[in-house]
Write a protein that holds these residues in place. Sequence first.
Motif, PDB file in Angstrom:
ATOM      1  N   ALA A   1      14.072  32.688 -53.243  1.00 19.33           N
ATOM      2  CA  ALA A   1      14.759  33.967 -53.431  1.00 19.33           C
ATOM      3  C   ALA A   1      16.225  33.862 -53.012  1.00 19.33           C
ATOM      4  N   HIS A   2      16.492  33.141 -51.945  1.00 24.65           N
ATOM      5  CA  HIS A   2      17.868  32.934 -51.484  1.00 24.65           C
ATOM      6  C   HIS A   2      18.696  32.287 -52.596  1.00 24.65           C
ATOM      7  N   ALA A   3      18.151  31.263 -53.234  1.00 17.63           N
ATOM      8  CA  ALA A   3      18.871  30.594 -54.327  1.00 17.63           C
ATOM      9  C   ALA A   3      19.049  31.537 -55.518  1.00 17.63           C
ATOM     10  N   LEU A   4      17.985  32.216 -55.902  1.00 17.84           N
ATOM     11  CA  LEU A   4      18.029  33.102 -57.067  1.00 17.84           C
ATOM     12  C   LEU A   4      19.044  34.230 -56.891  1.00 17.84           C
ATOM     13  N   VAL A   5      18.932  34.958 -55.807  1.00 14.10           N
ATOM     14  CA  VAL A   5      19.793  36.132 -55.582  1.00 14.10           C
ATOM     15  C   VAL A   5      21.271  35.744 -55.516  1.00 14.10           C
ATOM     16  N   ASN A   6      21.552  34.558 -54.988  1.00 14.21           N
ATOM     17  CA  ASN A   6      22.940  34.122 -54.856  1.00 14.21           C
ATOM     18  C   ASN A   6      23.461  33.370 -56.083  1.00 14.21           C
ATOM     19  N   GLY A   7      22.610  33.169 -57.086  1.00 14.61           N
ATOM     20  CA  GLY A   7      23.036  32.475 -58.289  1.00 14.61           C
ATOM     21  C   GLY A   7      23.194  30.983 -58.117  1.00 14.61           C
TER      22      GLY A   7
ATOM     23  N   ALA B   1      13.038  40.057 -53.001  1.00 14.76           N
ATOM     24  CA  ALA B   1      12.688  39.085 -54.042  1.00 14.76           C
ATOM     25  C   ALA B   1      11.641  38.095 -53.533  1.00 14.76           C
ATOM     26  N   ALA B   2      11.765  37.686 -52.281  1.00 18.77           N
ATOM     27  CA  ALA B   2      10.781  36.770 -51.694  1.00 18.77           C
ATOM     28  C   ALA B   2       9.408  37.440 -51.606  1.00 18.77           C
ATOM     29  N   GLY B   3       9.385  38.688 -51.168  1.00 18.85           N
ATOM     30  CA  GLY B   3       8.123  39.421 -51.064  1.00 18.85           C
ATOM     31  C   GLY B   3       7.453  39.615 -52.412  1.00 18.85           C
TER      32      GLY B   3
ATOM     33  N   GLU C   1      22.651  34.549 -42.940  1.00 22.01           N
ATOM     34  CA  GLU C   1      22.464  35.936 -43.374  1.00 22.01           C
ATOM     35  C   GLU C   1      21.999  35.942 -44.827  1.00 22.01           C
ATOM     36  N   ILE C   2      20.827  36.491 -45.072  1.00 23.12           N
ATOM     37  CA  ILE C   2      20.336  36.460 -46.451  1.00 23.12           C
ATOM     38  C   ILE C   2      20.188  37.842 -47.068  1.00 23.12           C
ATOM     39  N   GLY C   3      20.041  38.865 -46.294  1.00 22.16           N
ATOM     40  CA  GLY C   3      20.074  40.229 -46.807  1.00 22.16           C
ATOM     41  C   GLY C   3      18.793  40.748 -47.438  1.00 22.16           C
ATOM     42  N   GLU C   4      18.824  42.041 -47.656  1.00 23.08           N
ATOM     43  CA  GLU C   4      17.664  42.776 -48.160  1.00 23.08           C
ATOM     44  C   GLU C   4      17.202  42.293 -49.533  1.00 23.08           C
TER      45      GLU C   4
END
Length: 140
Positions: free
Chosen positions: A111-117, A80-82, A72-75
């Motif tokens: 984006a997954h790495a960035l958003v999750n810190g 962020a990926a887009g 689950e990666i979320g909106e």
Amino acid sequence: MTTAIDTNVIIALWDAEDSLHRTARAALDKAFNEGTLVISGAAYAELMAGPGRTEAFVDRFCEETGIAVEWEIGERVWRAAGTAFQGYAGRRGKQKGVGARRILADFVIGAHALVNGYKLLTLDARVYQASFPRLGIATV
């Protein structure tokens, strides 16, 4: 610290003939000793793309190495990926004769790495640094 792993690091690890095999292994060992290891669902899907790889193979590898799959990666990650992919396309459009084209999965992984810190462990720091300037990156 949690480290997200880019697909290319695991591929180098799996290929004993790859010149980066030993370096990838050392980098993964270091990241493991520093904290938790994760991959996004996008990285998981890319890992299955190789010949002879199955869900069971990838699942067993993740289980044996303690790598968690975050399905689950979320909106926020998608947005962020887009945005990063759009920026990449704009930069690429201004350059002539540039190397290989990137695919959306690369930007989802970043984006997954960035958003999750998380810190991102990759063989391809250049594209991630340009697309995600605030992302902590570890290179192999």
